[in-house]
Design a protein around this motif. Structure first.
Motif, PDB file in Angstrom:
ATOM      1  N   SER A 148     -80.670 -76.588 -11.156  1.00 43.88           N
ATOM      2  CA  SER A 148     -80.938 -77.945 -10.688  1.00 43.88           C
ATOM      3  C   SER A 148     -80.963 -78.928 -11.851  1.00 43.88           C
ATOM      4  O   SER A 148     -81.548 -78.644 -12.906  1.00 43.88           O
ATOM      5  N   ALA A 149     -80.367 -80.094 -11.640  1.00 44.40           N
ATOM      6  CA  ALA A 149     -80.457 -81.153 -12.644  1.00 44.40           C
ATOM      7  C   ALA A 149     -81.915 -81.535 -12.875  1.00 44.40           C
ATOM      8  O   ALA A 149     -82.299 -81.941 -13.980  1.00 44.40           O
ATOM      9  N   ASP A 150     -82.746 -81.389 -11.837  1.00 41.80           N
ATOM     10  CA  ASP A 150     -84.159 -81.718 -11.976  1.00 41.80           C
ATOM     11  C   ASP A 150     -84.816 -80.904 -13.075  1.00 41.80           C
ATOM     12  O   ASP A 150     -85.624 -81.420 -13.860  1.00 41.80           O
ATOM     13  N   LEU A 151     -84.498 -79.619 -13.132  1.00 38.93           N
ATOM     14  CA  LEU A 151     -85.125 -78.748 -14.125  1.00 38.93           C
ATOM     15  C   LEU A 151     -84.736 -79.156 -15.538  1.00 38.93           C
ATOM     16  O   LEU A 151     -85.548 -79.079 -16.468  1.00 38.93           O
ATOM     17  N   VAL A 152     -83.498 -79.603 -15.719  1.00 44.39           N
ATOM     18  CA  VAL A 152     -83.066 -80.060 -17.033  1.00 44.39           C
ATOM     19  C   VAL A 152     -83.883 -81.280 -17.452  1.00 44.39           C
ATOM     20  O   VAL A 152     -84.326 -81.390 -18.599  1.00 44.39           O
TER      21      VAL A 152
END
Length: 298
Positions: A126-130
């Protein structure tokens, strides 16, 4: 022996389906993608109590795995967070031949972290985790996947974003009508002038800070939904919040105004730039696609 490239992928959910769809569009792996997706949707329905299975979890796990098909999908058991922590069947691995190159999809709970430790050269997460773990905070916020690499400190990690897969929902600014003065737009500039509570999902403090920028949240107090309270209800109580939306219908049902779509939440292709080989480059191009609108520079 054929060259082999391992790619870390999530074990379940929308991100894995997006990856399988991309793989199916680039290769002849449509049958594999359909089989894995349909199996995991069935297992999800069991998890949610929508289906009462005739076989127990161990019998189903045995039925899904074919020892005579070494390239077929394999599954494993995972304890989920429901009361009692029951076992759930999730994706484990599969092999796909791509013109003489053996592509191995390997399920991981945290693909991004597996890339950070150099276990894999390529993976999806997920882009969120980055944003939560790798981007540096700045007074100015970011609003696109294309800006993420600019905020990654090369001394912190060798992992970079290659591209998004387009399975997009958005972190959206929401507010109760009486929290927005007449004539004002519900956007980033509103938050910059706002003082008070901002309701967000737990553990998303750093993500929201990266998206909005540290300057905009100087006078903001992060608050969260209590217990089993719906996020939209909690935002209505706080007055202003940030939450994931697709159509926004649930937010409207709670009387909330939909503001700016702040940042896309989607599955992204990641690579560890220190683990580069011609075979890895080939797999990266396979998943990126030549017709992609945006391929990021790293």
């Amino acid at each position: 022996m054929n060259e082999s490239v391992a790619v870390a992928v999530p074990r379940k959910g929308r991100p894995l389906e997006a990856i399988l769809d991309r793989l199916a569009s680039a290769t002849d792996a449509e049958a594999l993608a359909d089989e894995v997706s349909s199996t995991l949707r069935y297992e999800k329905a069991i998890t949610k109590g929508e289906i009462e299975p005739e076989r127990n979890v161990y019998e189903r796990l045995t039925a899904y795995s074919d020892p005579d098909a070494p390239d077929g999908p394999e599954y494993t058991l995972y304890r989920d967070d429901r009361p009692g922590f029951p076992r759930r069947i999730v994706f484990d691995s599969a092999r796909v031949d791509v013109g003489g190159l053996q592509l191995r999809l390997i399920g991981r709970e945290e693909p991004f972290r597996a890339l950070r430790t150099h276990e894999f050269a390529l993976g999806f997460d997920s882009a969120d985790l980055v944003l939560e773990e790798a981007v540096t905070l700045h007074e100015r916020g970011i609003d696109s996947i294309a800006e993420v690499n600019e905020r990654i400190d090369p001394r912190d990690t060798d992992v970079r974003v290659v591209t998004g897969l387009g399975d997009t929902v958005y972190h959206t600014l929401l507010a109760a009508p009486d929290a927005v003065p007449a004539g004002e737009s519900l956007d980033r500039s509103f938050v910059a002038d706002y003082e008070g509570e901002l309701c967000i999902s737990p553990r998303y403090e750093r993500l929201v800070a990266a998206v909005l920028g540290t300057e905009a949240i100087e006078d903001v107090e992060f608050v969260f939904a209590n217990g089993g309270q719906e996020e939209e209800r909690a935002i209505a109580d706080a007055g202003v919040g940030v939450y994931l939306t697709v159509t926004g219908s649930t937010a409207r049902d709670h009387g909330l105004l939909l503001g700016e779509q702040l940042f896309p939440s989607e599955t992204v292709l990641l690579r560890n730039v220190a683990e580069r080989t011609p075979a890895v480059d080939r797999v990266e191009r396979l998943f990126s696609g030549l017709d992609l609108e945006t391929e990021l520079r790293v």
